[in-house]
Design a protein around this motif. Structure first.
Motif: not given
Length: 475
Positions: A358-367, A375-380
């Motif tokens: 859940t955190v990964n999906l939301v943060l990937n799109v936002v970041l 942003g993708a690296a930070l989300a992961t």
């Protein structure tokens, strides 16, 4: 099963296959460019995604049940029978939506995808069965051979002027060799199909599939979303940085792979003290390569990407640093995650995975929308912090986790000094060619190794492990 011998044998295999794969990616990245490499990475991303419903968690369930040493033939045959259903459905869906798949990848590769998922699933199952038989070390040659064939076939086709499809042909060839050779080495005969055993596999697998989804999100979701929101060149640059970080996880994954069937057997025997002792002893070696790699990346991230793969990939230098830092956590997670599954609690591993997904999906799109590939690296990385913490919490309910803080602190100090040394050398001698980059890496390895072994406790542990390995080889 000799744990040290099997771990190091698998590690040697991982070094071989990763070296071949890394060399291949470096060569093909220069020959094909970021856009075509992006197509190949998107093909692999889809292959990883559809492998989840095609398997439905049965590979992990098979390894668990076979490693327990009971009714092995019945479990294997029941699993093969049940797996036919999701496999057929997945292949049918690929063919039904092939136009959309081709559009996403950027080339007409949907049919190849359908063929690849079948060959990949059946070939991987052979290695899972071998691991369940506690013959982990014997899977080493299979893993190396797959990537040797991939590199050889792909290289030959690229030299003849073929584009990204050459890499896909090579991938199919490697998986096919692994399939034939792997099943030739399996010693468990086929037995009868049992509804009871199939149900047992399903009960374990239904939780395991969630963990597989989590691993897919971790490995490919960032690439998949970059492919939707950005360009194929961005996919290529990001994935190249990701592939560099995978190299430092070789030892950690080898240890975790060897740990699971042995810990599973001890769980069946209720020998929890032995599991605790194994966890304590494996954390330090699991982090031994990751810590210095992170510090080296802090100093030479741009040079690593630019000199090895080409100037167009240096845009991902900050991505490389973030993902390498995330590998510090993953090296611990590999031990904790496999241990939690080994004590027959894949449900708890699944809960941790759902939260991190859940955190990964939301943060990937936002970041990604805000910061691009960084942003993708930070989300992961952020999602994996949560995943690791939850796995540690759940596992601590069953066994005591002793983290070797003094040993990790010594490794960190040694790596920091090493980084200072290589940075000072780089000020005097500019690192602007590949031979100089390789030379500075060698210097860093030597400095780190000497500082690490200067600690008497670390030195004794290293000598003891080498003696154990020597005894295993002599036998």
């Amino acid at each position: 099963m000799d744990f040290t011998r099997s771990s190091l044998k698998l590690f040697a295999s991982n070094v071989g296959r990763t070296t071949i794969r890394f060399l291949g990616i470096a060569v093909f990245a220069r020959a094909l460019g970021a856009s075509e490499m992006g197509m190949f990475f998107l093909f692999q991303a889809l292959l990883g995604m559809i492998a989840i419903p095609a398997d439905f968690g049965f590979r992990g369930a098979i390894e668990k049940r076979i490693s327990e040493g009971r009714d092995q033939s019945t479990y294997l045959t029941s699993a093969l029978a049940v797996k036919l259903v999701p496999m057929a459905l997945v292949v049918g869906l690929i063919l039904l939506f092939q136009d959309a798949i081709n559009g996403y990848i950027g080339a007409e590769f949907a049919v190849f995808l359908a063929v690849a998922i079948v060959i990949q699933d059946v070939s991987r199952l052979s290695t899972i069965v071998l691991r369940g038989e506690l013959r982990v070390g014997e899977t080493a040659i299979l893993r190396v051979t797959r990537w040797v064939v991939w590199f050889g076939v792909s290289g030959l086709l690229v030299s003849q002027g073929m584009g990204v499809e050459a890499l896909i042909y090579g991938l199919l060839a490697g998986l096919s060799v692994m399939l034939v050779w792997g099943w030739y080495r399996v010693s468990i005969p086929l037995g009868r199909v049992s509804l009871e055993h199939a149900k047992s596999l399903f009960e374990y697998g239904r939780w395991g599939v969630i963990s597989r989804v989590g691993w897919y999100f971790y490995s490919w979701m960032d690439v998949a979303i970059i492919g939707l929101l950005m360009t194929q060149a961005d996919v290529g640059a990001y994935e190249i940085a990701w592939r560099v970080t995978l190299v430092v996880m070789l030892l950690s994954r080898s240890i975790a792979t060897t740990l699971f069937p042995q810990a599973s057997r001890w769980d069946a025997e209720e020998a929890y003290e032995r599991i605790e002792d194994m966890i304590r002893k494996t954390i330090t070696p699991s982090m031994a390569l990751v810590i210095p790699s992170f510090f080296l990346t802090l100093v030479y991230a741009r040079e690593i990407l630019g000199l090895v793969f080409g100037p167009e990939y240096t845009v991902a230098w900050l991505v490389l640093i973030v993902l390498m830092g995330e590998k510090l956590l993953q090296s611990v997670h590999t031990i904790l995650g496999r241990s939690l599954q080994a004590v027959d609690r894949p449900d708890l591993a699944a809960y941790a995975t759902v939260a991190s997904i859940t955190v990964n999906l939301v943060l990937n799109v936002v970041l990604i929308l805000e910061f691009g590939i960084v942003g993708a690296a930070l989300a992961t990385a952020s999602s994996f912090v949560l995943n690791t913490v939850l796995h540690a919490y759940f596992l601590s309910q069953f066994v005591t986790i002793e983290f070797p803080w003094l040993e990790i602190g010594w490794l960190t100090a040694a790596a920091a000094v090493m980084a200072g040394v290589v940075h000072a050398i780089g000020v005097v001698v500019p690192i602007d060619t590949l031979p100089r980059l390789l030379g500075i890496i060698v210097v860093g390895v030597v400095v780190y190794a000497l500082l690490t072994l200067a600690n008497s406790s670390m030195r004794r542990k290293f000598v003891a492990e080498m003696q154990s390995l020597a005894r295993g080889v002599a036998e």
